[in-house]
Design a protein around this motif. Sequence first.
Motif, PDB file in Angstrom:
ATOM      1  N   THR A 211      -8.689  -2.858   5.846  1.00 40.95           N
ATOM      2  CA  THR A 211      -9.642  -1.914   4.931  1.00 40.95           C
ATOM      3  C   THR A 211      -9.771   0.049   5.629  1.00 40.95           C
ATOM      4  O   THR A 211      -9.256  -0.084   4.735  1.00 40.95           O
TER       5      THR A 211
ATOM      6  N   GLY B  78      -8.393  -4.293   1.177  1.00 42.42           N
ATOM      7  CA  GLY B  78      -7.942  -5.150   2.842  1.00 42.42           C
ATOM      8  C   GLY B  78      -9.589  -6.180   3.355  1.00 42.42           C
ATOM      9  O   GLY B  78      -9.063  -7.430   3.535  1.00 42.42           O
TER      10      GLY B  78
ATOM     11  N   VAL C 161      -9.224   1.000  -2.751  1.00 48.68           N
ATOM     12  CA  VAL C 161      -9.468   0.525  -1.033  1.00 48.68           C
ATOM     13  C   VAL C 161      -9.504  -0.473  -0.349  1.00 48.68           C
ATOM     14  O   VAL C 161      -9.601  -0.748   0.548  1.00 48.68           O
TER      15      VAL C 161
ATOM     16  N   SER D 179      -5.932   0.040   4.985  1.00 47.34           N
ATOM     17  CA  SER D 179      -6.369   1.132   3.254  1.00 47.34           C
ATOM     18  C   SER D 179      -6.588   2.237   3.374  1.00 47.34           C
ATOM     19  O   SER D 179      -6.243   2.883   2.115  1.00 47.34           O
TER      20      SER D 179
ATOM     21  N   GLN E  61       0.936  -1.081  -0.252  1.00 48.92           N
ATOM     22  CA  GLN E  61       0.056  -0.471  -0.154  1.00 48.92           C
ATOM     23  C   GLN E  61       0.783   1.362  -0.209  1.00 48.92           C
ATOM     24  O   GLN E  61       0.935   2.302  -0.676  1.00 48.92           O
TER      25      GLN E  61
END
Length: 173
Positions: free
Chosen positions: A91, A68, A65, A94, A56
């Motif tokens: 997530t 995750g 995004v 991210s 990332q």
Amino acid sequence: MNQKGPRLGEPASLWRMRFVPIASVMFASALPLMLPLIANSPVLPPLGLLFFLCWQLLRAEMWPVWIGLPLGLWDDLFSGAPIGTAMGLWTVASIAIAYSSQRIYWRGFFHDWAIAAASVAMIQSLAALITHPHAATGRVLGLVVPQIIISTLLVPLFMRLTGMFDNFRLRRR
């Protein structure tokens, strides 16, 4: 005419460009189960999380995004944490990295290291608290502190490995 090596302007393999980052995170998440190590507390760093964060940070534009969710599910299956723990936390990480990538224009190595260290500390602490909701908070966090320290010290190595995988991923046939 028989040529050896890649031709000028030839693109990298699309399969390799998509598969290498995902495979590295998935393999790293499954690796602790393959190692013959028995411990009373978590000592191995979260290898999948480290690769996920390094990808990332190195290539913020490469993944959406929401990546995750599936990679976090894979990690949840191998880590023994309740399903959804890594999915949600990865997530959120991210999204935070994508947001910081838009705000910080000139990010250097130490910025990436600090972002990865803070992310690992936050994710591991929250995951431990989610996994053990009825235990004393200080005791649970005390168990993950060595894992957080080891992970923070290993971030430069994982950034280097991610860079090597990225070079392999972008290499022309």
